[in-house]
Design a protein around this motif. Structure first.
Motif, PDB file in Angstrom:
ATOM      1  N   ALA A   1       0.845  -1.200   0.000  1.00  0.00           N
ATOM      2  CA  ALA A   1       0.000   0.000   0.000  1.00  0.00           C
ATOM      3  C   ALA A   1       0.873   1.240   0.000  1.00  0.00           C
ATOM      4  O   ALA A   1       2.040   1.207   0.405  1.00  0.00           O
ATOM      5  N   ASP A   2       0.292   2.353  -0.453  1.00  0.00           N
ATOM      6  CA  ASP A   2       0.935   3.663  -0.400  1.00  0.00           C
ATOM      7  C   ASP A   2       0.357   4.410   0.796  1.00  0.00           C
ATOM      8  O   ASP A   2      -0.862   4.545   0.922  1.00  0.00           O
ATOM      9  N   PHE A   3       1.228   4.917   1.678  1.00  0.00           N
ATOM     10  CA  PHE A   3       0.779   5.510   2.934  1.00  0.00           C
ATOM     11  C   PHE A   3       0.782   7.036   2.937  1.00  0.00           C
ATOM     12  O   PHE A   3       0.563   7.660   3.980  1.00  0.00           O
ATOM     13  N   GLY A   4       1.026   7.675   1.813  1.00  0.00           N
ATOM     14  CA  GLY A   4       1.005   9.138   1.780  1.00  0.00           C
ATOM     15  C   GLY A   4       2.158   9.732   2.584  1.00  0.00           C
ATOM     16  O   GLY A   4       3.254   9.169   2.639  1.00  0.00           O
ATOM     17  N   ASP A   5       1.916  10.882   3.241  1.00  0.00           N
ATOM     18  CA  ASP A   5       2.975  11.563   3.993  1.00  0.00           C
ATOM     19  C   ASP A   5       3.076  10.996   5.413  1.00  0.00           C
ATOM     20  O   ASP A   5       3.152  11.731   6.389  1.00  0.00           O
ATOM     21  N   ALA A   6       3.116   9.691   5.512  1.00  0.00           N
ATOM     22  CA  ALA A   6       3.053   9.043   6.821  1.00  0.00           C
ATOM     23  C   ALA A   6       4.392   9.087   7.543  1.00  0.00           C
ATOM     24  O   ALA A   6       5.450   8.960   6.940  1.00  0.00           O
ATOM     25  N   ASP A   7       4.316   9.266   8.845  1.00  0.00           N
ATOM     26  CA  ASP A   7       5.475   9.121   9.721  1.00  0.00           C
ATOM     27  C   ASP A   7       5.461   7.724  10.329  1.00  0.00           C
ATOM     28  O   ASP A   7       6.504   7.141  10.610  1.00  0.00           O
ATOM     29  N   VAL A   8       4.265   7.178  10.509  1.00  0.00           N
ATOM     30  CA  VAL A   8       4.079   5.821  11.031  1.00  0.00           C
ATOM     31  C   VAL A   8       3.228   5.041  10.036  1.00  0.00           C
ATOM     32  O   VAL A   8       2.169   5.499   9.620  1.00  0.00           O
ATOM     33  N   LYS A   9       3.706   3.849   9.654  1.00  0.00           N
ATOM     34  CA  LYS A   9       2.979   2.981   8.733  1.00  0.00           C
ATOM     35  C   LYS A   9       2.654   1.679   9.457  1.00  0.00           C
ATOM     36  O   LYS A   9       3.557   1.030   9.990  1.00  0.00           O
TER      37      LYS A   9
ATOM     38  N   THR B   1      -8.302 -10.643   5.245  1.00  0.00           N
ATOM     39  CA  THR B   1      -8.281  -9.204   5.015  1.00  0.00           C
ATOM     40  C   THR B   1      -7.064  -8.565   5.674  1.00  0.00           C
ATOM     41  O   THR B   1      -6.746  -8.864   6.829  1.00  0.00           O
ATOM     42  N   VAL B   2      -6.415  -7.666   4.932  1.00  0.00           N
ATOM     43  CA  VAL B   2      -5.299  -6.873   5.452  1.00  0.00           C
ATOM     44  C   VAL B   2      -5.770  -5.433   5.596  1.00  0.00           C
ATOM     45  O   VAL B   2      -6.348  -4.870   4.664  1.00  0.00           O
ATOM     46  N   TYR B   3      -5.537  -4.838   6.762  1.00  0.00           N
ATOM     47  CA  TYR B   3      -5.923  -3.455   7.022  1.00  0.00           C
ATOM     48  C   TYR B   3      -4.668  -2.586   7.093  1.00  0.00           C
ATOM     49  O   TYR B   3      -3.626  -3.023   7.594  1.00  0.00           O
ATOM     50  N   PHE B   4      -4.786  -1.335   6.609  1.00  0.00           N
ATOM     51  CA  PHE B   4      -3.661  -0.407   6.617  1.00  0.00           C
ATOM     52  C   PHE B   4      -4.095   0.926   7.235  1.00  0.00           C
ATOM     53  O   PHE B   4      -5.227   1.358   7.040  1.00  0.00           O
ATOM     54  N   ARG B   5      -3.175   1.561   7.945  1.00  0.00           N
ATOM     55  CA  ARG B   5      -3.410   2.932   8.410  1.00  0.00           C
ATOM     56  C   ARG B   5      -2.062   3.628   8.535  1.00  0.00           C
ATOM     57  O   ARG B   5      -1.017   2.983   8.673  1.00  0.00           O
TER      58      ARG B   5
ATOM     59  N   LYS C   1       4.043  -2.790  12.701  1.00  0.00           N
ATOM     60  CA  LYS C   1       4.827  -1.923  11.819  1.00  0.00           C
ATOM     61  C   LYS C   1       4.872  -2.488  10.406  1.00  0.00           C
ATOM     62  O   LYS C   1       5.172  -3.661  10.193  1.00  0.00           O
ATOM     63  N   TYR C   2       4.556  -1.662   9.431  1.00  0.00           N
ATOM     64  CA  TYR C   2       4.609  -2.048   8.020  1.00  0.00           C
ATOM     65  C   TYR C   2       5.993  -1.725   7.484  1.00  0.00           C
ATOM     66  O   TYR C   2       6.534  -0.642   7.733  1.00  0.00           O
ATOM     67  N   VAL C   3       6.574  -2.665   6.726  1.00  0.00           N
ATOM     68  CA  VAL C   3       7.896  -2.423   6.161  1.00  0.00           C
ATOM     69  C   VAL C   3       7.823  -2.409   4.630  1.00  0.00           C
ATOM     70  O   VAL C   3       7.764  -1.359   4.007  1.00  0.00           O
ATOM     71  N   ASN C   4       7.803  -3.584   4.024  1.00  0.00           N
ATOM     72  CA  ASN C   4       7.826  -3.638   2.561  1.00  0.00           C
ATOM     73  C   ASN C   4       6.634  -4.372   1.966  1.00  0.00           C
ATOM     74  O   ASN C   4       6.614  -4.642   0.765  1.00  0.00           O
ATOM     75  N   GLY C   5       5.669  -4.719   2.753  1.00  0.00           N
ATOM     76  CA  GLY C   5       4.523  -5.475   2.255  1.00  0.00           C
ATOM     77  C   GLY C   5       4.093  -6.488   3.301  1.00  0.00           C
ATOM     78  O   GLY C   5       4.848  -6.816   4.228  1.00  0.00           O
TER      79      GLY C   5
END
Length: 225
Positions: free
Chosen positions: A86-94, A117-121, A105-109
């Motif tokens: 996913a693309d997280f925009g101007d995120a400081d925390v993924k 289901t995978v959730y992102f924020r 913590k999201y790193v490379n996928g």
């Protein structure tokens, strides 16, 4: 919150917003809610010395980042893992979650070994939290199909026996006779003119293999004496 410290000998302590004509008495911190707000400060001591300065607020960010461009590889039926990005925009925390409650913590996928289901924020430096984005993986299939074998004749016969294979789902069927080379021209059955073993290999859309064999033993072409 904008604050100013005036020197101890200041007898006049004023402030005003840019564009205002009248000064206001400074009594404490000033709350600012919008960027590009310029505040002017003015002080004067008992001798009449004056000092003026200004401060412009530029660090307010109330816009949350946006989760976008969610992709998954592979995107067709597979019996291997699926990687979701996913693309997280101007995120400081993924972050990502598999249940919508526990975040990691999201790193490379995110590697998915099974459907789900995978959730992102994401959270930017100002503390704004994005709306949750998600993708449901549904193309993982690690279950081999059921292959049902049958023959058109099971009683003793001096003719040919046709051995057929039927799978529980769509896919491709290949076969071999008595351990020979695999053939891919299977259509409606394999004709056997002598006793032997027909081995079938079925491969479904996800790549799962099912191998099963049928032994023909009811062909008798020897005349009695």
């Amino acid at each position: 919150i904008v604050s100013a410290i005036f020197s101890d000998d200041a007898v006049v302590k004023y402030y005003k917003y840019e564009g205002e004509s009248l000064w206001r008495e400074y009594t404490g911190s000033i709350v600012v809610s919008e960027n590009d707000t310029k505040i002017l400060f003015f002080s004067k001591d008992a001798a009449g010395n004056e000092y003026e300065t200004e401060y412009t607020v530029t660090n307010i960010d109330k816009t949350a980042p946006v989760i976008s461009n969610i992709t998954w590889t592979p995107d067709s039926a597979t019996n291997s893992n699926v990687i979701v990005t996913a693309d997280f925009g101007d995120a400081d925390v993924k972050e990502y979650s598999l249940d919508g409650s526990n975040w990691f913590k999201y790193v490379n996928g995110v590697t998915m070994s099974g459907n789900g289901t995978v959730y992102f924020r994401s959270i930017d430096q100002a503390g704004n939290i994005s709306a949750v984005g998600s993708y449901t993986v549904s193309n993982i299939d690690k279950t081999a199909a059921v292959l049902t074998l049958s023959a058109d004749k099971t009683a003793l016969t001096n003719g040919k026996v046709v051995v057929s294979a039927a799978a529980s789902e769509a896919g491709t069927i290949s076969y071999q006779i008595n351990g020979g080379e695999w053939k891919t021209d299977y259509v409606d059955g394999v004709e056997m003119t002598a006793n032997g073993t027909v081995t079938f290999k079925f491969v479904d859309a996800a790549g799962n293999e099912t191998i099963s064999e049928y032994v023909v033993g009811n062909i008798d072409v020897t005349a009695p004496e």
